[in-house]
Scaffold this active site. Structure first.
Site, short mmCIF file in Angstrom:
data_model
loop_
_atom_site.label_atom_id
_atom_site.label_comp_id
_atom_site.label_asym_id
_atom_site.label_seq_id
_atom_site.Cartn_x
_atom_site.Cartn_y
_atom_site.Cartn_z
N LYS A 194 63.86 -18.33 -81.96
CA LYS A 194 64.89 -18.77 -81.02
C LYS A 194 65.13 -17.66 -80.00
O LYS A 194 65.75 -16.64 -80.29
CB LYS A 194 66.21 -19.08 -81.72
N GLY A 247 70.32 -8.17 -81.98
CA GLY A 247 71.45 -8.56 -81.13
C GLY A 247 72.67 -7.73 -81.48
O GLY A 247 72.56 -6.59 -81.92
N THR A 249 76.16 -6.35 -83.28
CA THR A 249 76.57 -6.08 -84.65
C THR A 249 77.46 -7.21 -85.17
O THR A 249 77.35 -7.62 -86.33
CB THR A 249 77.29 -4.71 -84.72
N GLY A 252 75.23 -10.03 -86.09
CA GLY A 252 74.45 -9.61 -87.25
C GLY A 252 75.23 -9.81 -88.55
O GLY A 252 74.69 -10.29 -89.56
N GLU A 270 68.51 -5.68 -86.39
CA GLU A 270 68.40 -4.58 -85.42
C GLU A 270 69.56 -4.78 -84.45
O GLU A 270 69.54 -5.71 -83.64
CB GLU A 270 67.04 -4.62 -84.73
N CYS A 304 69.45 -1.33 -76.43
CA CYS A 304 70.12 -0.93 -77.66
C CYS A 304 70.08 0.58 -77.88
O CYS A 304 71.00 1.13 -78.45
CB CYS A 304 69.54 -1.67 -78.85
N GLU A 404 79.75 -0.32 -77.95
CA GLU A 404 78.55 -0.55 -77.15
C GLU A 404 78.95 -1.33 -75.90
O GLU A 404 79.49 -2.43 -75.99
CB GLU A 404 77.53 -1.35 -77.97
P1 NAI Z 1 74.51 -11.86 -79.35
O1 NAI Z 1 74.39 -11.01 -80.53
O2 NAI Z 1 75.60 -12.88 -79.29
O3 NAI Z 1 73.14 -12.67 -79.11
C1 NAI Z 1 71.89 -12.32 -79.66
C2 NAI Z 1 71.21 -13.58 -80.21
O4 NAI Z 1 71.98 -14.11 -81.27
C3 NAI Z 1 71.05 -14.71 -79.20
O5 NAI Z 1 69.82 -15.36 -79.41
C4 NAI Z 1 72.21 -15.64 -79.56
O6 NAI Z 1 71.97 -16.97 -79.20
C5 NAI Z 1 72.25 -15.49 -81.07
N1 NAI Z 1 73.53 -15.82 -81.70
C6 NAI Z 1 74.78 -15.70 -81.18
N2 NAI Z 1 75.71 -16.09 -82.06
C7 NAI Z 1 75.04 -16.49 -83.17
C8 NAI Z 1 75.45 -17.02 -84.44
N3 NAI Z 1 76.73 -17.21 -84.75
N4 NAI Z 1 74.50 -17.31 -85.37
C9 NAI Z 1 73.20 -17.11 -85.08
N5 NAI Z 1 72.76 -16.64 -83.90
C10 NAI Z 1 73.66 -16.32 -82.95
O7 NAI Z 1 74.62 -10.91 -78.08
P2 NAI Z 1 75.16 -11.27 -76.62
O8 NAI Z 1 76.36 -12.15 -76.69
O9 NAI Z 1 74.01 -11.76 -75.83
O10 NAI Z 1 75.60 -9.84 -76.12
C11 NAI Z 1 76.84 -9.28 -76.51
C12 NAI Z 1 76.70 -7.84 -76.87
O11 NAI Z 1 75.81 -7.68 -77.95
C13 NAI Z 1 76.09 -6.96 -75.79
O12 NAI Z 1 77.02 -6.57 -74.85
C14 NAI Z 1 75.56 -5.81 -76.59
O13 NAI Z 1 76.61 -4.92 -76.87
C15 NAI Z 1 75.09 -6.46 -77.87
N6 NAI Z 1 73.65 -6.73 -77.85
C16 NAI Z 1 72.81 -5.84 -78.44
C17 NAI Z 1 71.46 -6.04 -78.36
C18 NAI Z 1 70.49 -5.10 -78.99
O14 NAI Z 1 69.35 -5.03 -78.57
N7 NAI Z 1 70.88 -4.36 -80.00
C19 NAI Z 1 70.87 -7.16 -77.63
C20 NAI Z 1 71.85 -8.07 -77.10
C21 NAI Z 1 73.17 -7.82 -77.20
#
Ligand code: NAI
Ligand code: MG
Length: 502
Positions: A194, A247, A249, A252, A270, A304, A404
């Site tokens: 996804k 994505g 924390t 996660g 991660e 990240c 972050e």
């Molecule tokens: P997110 O963690 O919400 O999204 C990452 C992935 O998780 C996307 O594919 C999203 O559709 C999916 N997702 C979201 N909620 C979910 C749930 N309840 N169950 C399963 N999957 C779910 O991150 P977002 O909203 O794009 O960004 C928010 C913050 O997260 C950023 O500002 C940053 O601080 C952090 N982040 C960190 C990343 C990294 O590489 N460590 C990458 C993206 C975001």
């Protein structure tokens, strides 16, 4: 849908063809299928706010269908001769190389990053990683075990887990897809991927290359949709044997909870970071300042491992801060297809507002803004552009220092001694990466030892390689991607006892 409005750029025909093909469907069993949910969503160009494509939104029934396809494909894929699995992955890497220009253009349209970065950074790294993991396919070995019993021959096998669910973010869309696909498929799992809802396009383009490479139906399935309902349905699904996530924390933690309360599927996470980067007075200061600059502002801070907390030994603090200010003010903020651009837009307007709120909090909390932190107007007002911000601060308890931000914001502070440095550098919930700049070899190693982080860079920052394990300490997650560790993430150990007595 009307044709998407595109920036003035000499696009590949393949890019234009892909975008003009109309609404994007789900990829299940090597076929494009309409979502049973009947719903769609839009993906936009973050530089202009304009819609690029309408994309199917996978609901629970769609996740069920993809899991059924991946489960049916699993026994055949698991039992495919390992070298043949590897050969298909090598073939896919060759196809990605052939389509690299179109993929880079789609990445820049969907994510906003400078086209030079997509073309010379993301894409070559995608194929390097895929080839490295393809090479593991036929080198996954067990061992023989010298047990305490007589007449028992005991050996281990490393077996795939089954259907893997992979949920990835928007900052390196194709690269994150390959980080998961490569080792999962090399090890004999089938997969449901996804992509992030902000950046689904390159994963969908990849689907056609997967068919062309000759992967059997069901081995790779790609579902588009947001976290709710698509990602959450995957995390809770009983037919998914392992969940790999990159994505935030916060998400996660939700995934781990869903895994625990469904079928106890193992997860690898991660997650975020707030990485310390340290400059000692004896460092090569020109190199350190440039390193510190790129550690934060490449990808507009949406990375990240971004080195967002810069600790500078007090004797050189003013010099470093001034050098950083001068360098940063030369960085060109513009859309990704502009001729000269260093920093592209942020991914969404929500993300822009989040970043702005951290900047406001910093200012109100007594941190001094040295440069940047302003929105671009003048032809850029519809995009999510922010000039690189440098703060000088003392108060470690600011949210801007602890959380972050995922935007172009550097928090710079002075330190006086070793103990203070290590205590402060380790004082966040994260532990993804860290950097140190010094000519003192012993001190550099002491730092690498003392810092709580999954990766430490000495006199450099941000290098990542397919062979070098990568992952977090503390709330930056667990599990190591890359290297042979990645194969361990996607396999489980079986022990076999053979009675050899008469
Ligand atoms: P997110 O963690 O919400 O999204 C990452 C992935 O998780 C996307 O594919 C999203 O559709 C999916 N997702 C979201 N909620 C979910 C749930 N309840 N169950 C399963 N999957 C779910 O991150 P977002 O909203 O794009 O960004 C928010 C913050 O997260 C950023 O500002 C940053 O601080 C952090 N982040 C960190 C990343 C990294 O590489 N460590 C990458 C993206 C975001
Ligand atoms: Mg987009």
């Amino acid at each position: 849908m009307a044709k998407p409005a595109l920036p003035d750029y000499n696009f590949q025909q393949a890019t234009l063809d892909f975008l003009s093909k109309g609404p994007k469907q789900l990829f299940i069993n090597n076929e494009w299928v309409a979502a049973q949910s009947g719903q769609t969503f839009e993906t936009r160009n973050p530089a202009t706010g304009e819609v690029l494509a309408e994309v199917s939104l996978a609901g629970e029934a769609d996740v069920d269908a993809a899991v059924a396809a991946a489960a049916a494909a699993f026994p055949g894929w698991r039992d495919t001769i390992a070298a043949e699995r590897g050969a298909l992955l090598f073939k896919l890497a060759d196809l990605i190389d052939q389509h690299a220009d179109a993929l880079a253009e789609l990445e820049t349209l969907d994510n906003g990053k400078p086209i030079r970065v997509a073309r010379r950074g993301d894409l070559p790294y995608v194929t390097k990683h895929l080839r490295y993991q393809a090479g593991w396919a036929d080198k996954i070995e067990g061992s023989t075990v010298p047990v305490t019993f007589p007449n028992q021959f005991v050996y281990t096998r490393r077996e795939p887990l089954g259907v893997v669910g992979a949920i990835i973010p928007w900052n390196f869309p194709l690269l994150m897809a390959i980080w998961k696909l490569g080792p999962a498929l090399a090890a004999g799992n089938t997969i449901i991927l996804k992509p992030a809802e902000q950046t689904p396009l390159t994963a969908l383009y990849l689907a056609d290359l997967i068919v062309e490479a000759g992967f059997p139906p069901g081995v790779v399935n790609i579902l588009t949709g947001p976290g709710l309902p698509t990602g959450a349905a995957m995390a809770a699904h009983h037919g998914i044997a392992k969940l790999a996530f990159t994505g935030s924390t916060a998400v996660g933690a939700k995934i781990m909870e869903a895994a625990a309360t469904s079928n106890l599927k193992p997860v690898s996470l991660e997650l975020g970071g707030k990485s310390p980067n340290v400059i000692f007075a004896d460092a090569d200061l020109n190199a350190a300042v440039r390193g510190a600059q790129w550690a934060v502002f490449s990808t507009a801070g949406q990375e990240c491992v971004a080195g967002t907390r810069l600790f500078v030994e007090r004797a050189v603090y003013d010099q470093v801060l001034d050098g950083l200010k001068q360098n940063v003010e030369k960085m060109v903020v513009d859309h990704g297809f502009a001729e000269k651009v260093h920093v592209g837009p942020l991914i969404t307007d929500e993300q822009l507002s989040r970043v702005m709120s951290y900047i406001d909090e910093g200012k109100q909390g007594g941190a001094e803004i040295i440069t940047g932190g302003e929105r671009l107007g003048n032809g850029h007002a519809n995009g999510n552009f922010l000039t690189p911000a440098v703060f000088s601060y003392e108060d470690d308890s600011l949210k801007m220092v602890q959380e972050e931000i995922f935007g172009p914001v550097a928090a710079v502070t002075a330190f006086d001694d070793w103990d203070e440095l290590i205590e402060r550098a380790n004082a966040t919930m994260y532990g993804l990466a860290a950097g140190v700049w010094t000519k003192d070899v012993a001190r550099a190693h002491h730092y690498a030892h003392a810092i709580q982080a999954g990766t430490v860079w000495i006199n450099g920052y941000g290098m990542i390689d397919p062979a070098a394990p990568f992952g977090g300490y503390k709330m930056s997650g667990f599990g190591r991607e890359m290297g042979k560790e990645a194969i361990n993430l996607y396999t489980q150990v079986k022990t076999v006892w053979v009675n050899t007595s008469d």
